[in-house]
Design an enzyme around this catalytic site. Structure first.
Site, PDB file in Angstrom:
ATOM      1  CE  LYS A  21      -3.202 -10.217  -5.700  1.00 38.21           C
ATOM      2  NZ  LYS A  21      -2.780  -8.807  -5.559  1.00 38.21           N
ATOM      3  NE  ARG A  97       2.883 -10.958  -4.942  1.00 42.00           N
ATOM      4  CZ  ARG A  97       1.904 -10.902  -4.030  1.00 42.00           C
ATOM      5  NH1 ARG A  97       1.280 -11.975  -3.657  1.00 42.00           N
ATOM      6  NH2 ARG A  97       1.560  -9.746  -3.517  1.00 42.00           N
ATOM      7  NE  ARG A 136      -4.178  -3.849   2.255  1.00 40.12           N
ATOM      8  CZ  ARG A 136      -3.819  -4.599   1.196  1.00 40.12           C
ATOM      9  NH1 ARG A 136      -4.739  -5.226   0.490  1.00 40.12           N
ATOM     10  NH2 ARG A 136      -2.563  -4.707   0.852  1.00 40.12           N
ATOM     11  NE  ARG A 142      -0.285  -6.810   4.304  1.00 37.71           N
ATOM     12  CZ  ARG A 142      -0.510  -7.208   3.056  1.00 37.71           C
ATOM     13  NH1 ARG A 142      -1.698  -7.690   2.730  1.00 37.71           N
ATOM     14  NH2 ARG A 142       0.437  -7.126   2.146  1.00 37.71           N
ATOM     15  NE  ARG A 154       2.987  -4.822  -0.684  1.00 41.75           N
ATOM     16  CZ  ARG A 154       1.900  -4.527   0.023  1.00 41.75           C
ATOM     17  NH1 ARG A 154       1.928  -3.539   0.912  1.00 41.75           N
ATOM     18  NH2 ARG A 154       0.793  -5.202  -0.155  1.00 41.75           N
TER      19      ARG A 154
HETATM   20  P1  AMP Z   1       0.029 -10.038  -0.300  1.00 42.22           P
HETATM   21  O1  AMP Z   1      -0.662 -10.303   0.989  1.00 42.22           O
HETATM   22  O2  AMP Z   1      -0.427 -10.916  -1.406  1.00 42.22           O
HETATM   23  O3  AMP Z   1       0.018  -8.570  -0.667  1.00 42.22           O
HETATM   24  O4  AMP Z   1       1.580 -10.414  -0.066  1.00 42.22           O
HETATM   25  C1  AMP Z   1       2.359  -9.738   0.906  1.00 42.22           C
HETATM   26  C2  AMP Z   1       3.830 -10.044   0.681  1.00 42.22           C
HETATM   27  O5  AMP Z   1       4.045 -11.456   0.815  1.00 42.22           O
HETATM   28  C3  AMP Z   1       4.363  -9.696  -0.707  1.00 42.22           C
HETATM   29  O6  AMP Z   1       4.761  -8.330  -0.805  1.00 42.22           O
HETATM   30  C4  AMP Z   1       5.554 -10.640  -0.807  1.00 42.22           C
HETATM   31  O7  AMP Z   1       6.641 -10.182  -0.024  1.00 42.22           O
HETATM   32  C5  AMP Z   1       5.018 -11.889  -0.117  1.00 42.22           C
HETATM   33  N1  AMP Z   1       4.345 -12.811  -1.089  1.00 42.22           N
HETATM   34  C6  AMP Z   1       3.030 -13.161  -1.111  1.00 42.22           C
HETATM   35  N2  AMP Z   1       2.784 -14.023  -2.109  1.00 42.22           N
HETATM   36  C7  AMP Z   1       3.965 -14.212  -2.744  1.00 42.22           C
HETATM   37  C8  AMP Z   1       4.359 -14.968  -3.868  1.00 42.22           C
HETATM   38  N3  AMP Z   1       3.479 -15.712  -4.574  1.00 42.22           N
HETATM   39  N4  AMP Z   1       5.670 -14.929  -4.243  1.00 42.22           N
HETATM   40  C9  AMP Z   1       6.569 -14.200  -3.551  1.00 42.22           C
HETATM   41  N5  AMP Z   1       6.269 -13.442  -2.497  1.00 42.22           N
HETATM   42  C10 AMP Z   1       4.968 -13.444  -2.081  1.00 42.22           C
END
Ligand code: AMP
Length: 197
Positions: A21, A97, A136, A142, A154
């Site tokens: 994404k 989400r 990654r 991260r 996740r």
């Molecule tokens: P990402 O960078 O999109 O993989 O997000 C990393 C982490 O941020 C996720 O595992 C969640 O803990 C948190 N996160 C990101 N976007 C959301 C969302 N829309 N709702 C809830 N938690 C989020």
């Protein structure tokens, strides 16, 4: 009351963690001149700055769990308020989400006379996702990308809470499935074709 929507391209790039994404949203944002909104990136900015919101969010992120809906919805409300009159459209990456977030997004967009044009869902197998994220993790910095148990958590959160969001948009006739395995350029091409239809 009839709603009049502004002619903007508002895309949700949907899919599990590691489905590409972030990479694809950045490419599409450039191609269509859209404002790229990644809730994960917005949360990491707070986390790195050590704000109270960041400290609270860290507990969830480090555990591979979703941050509470009200936190991310408030962040999106702020971005829409600040940018909706200035941009050609938005590309949402990692939001919504949960179904509650999707409902809140519809309401927030409506307030700005906007709506979601399309939801493009990247399809990638679980084994491929885990491999991609751990790979990654070697360079992303991260912590949630490095530990296999967190990565699996996740993906589980995605299956339990996020996958139902697809049905929400399918019911609105907005969902398109896109093959998310293969080379980056051909996936971008498939996304552009879906946007043009
Ligand atoms: P990402 O960078 O999109 O993989 O997000 C990393 C982490 O941020 C996720 O595992 C969640 O803990 C948190 N996160 C990101 N976007 C959301 C969302 N829309 N709702 C809830 N938690 C989020």
């Amino acid at each position: 009351m009839q709603q009049f929507f502004k002619a903007m391209l508002n895309i949700i790039l949907f899919g599990p963690p590691g489905s590409g994404k972030g990479t694809q949203a950045a490419l599409l944002a450039e191609e269509y001149e859209l404002k790229h909104i990644s809730t994960g990136d917005l949360l990491r900015v707070q986390l790195e700055a050590g704000t109270p919101l960041g400290l609270e969010a860290r507990k969830f992120m480090d555990a591979g769990a979703l941050v509470p809906d009200e936190v991310v919805i408030e962040m999106i409300a702020t971005v829409l308020r600040d940018f909706s009159s200035e941009v050609n459209g938005f590309i949402f990456d990692g939001f919504p989400r949960t179904v509650a977030q999707a409902e809140a997004l519809d309401e927030l967009m409506g307030k700005h006379q906007l709506d979601i044009s399309k939801v493009l869902s990247l399809q990638v197998s679980e084994e491929e996702l885990t491999q991609r994220i751990l790979e990654r993790g070697k360079t992303s910095g991260r912590s949630d990308d490095r530990d296999e148990a967190t990565v699996r958590k996740r993906i589980q959160e995605y299956e339990n809470k996020t996958a139902p969001v697809a049905a929400f948009y399918e019911a609105q006739g907005k969902l398109t499935l896109i093959e998310g395995e293969g080379n980056i350029d051909s996936i971008t091409d498939a996304l552009c074709v879906a946007i043009s239809i």
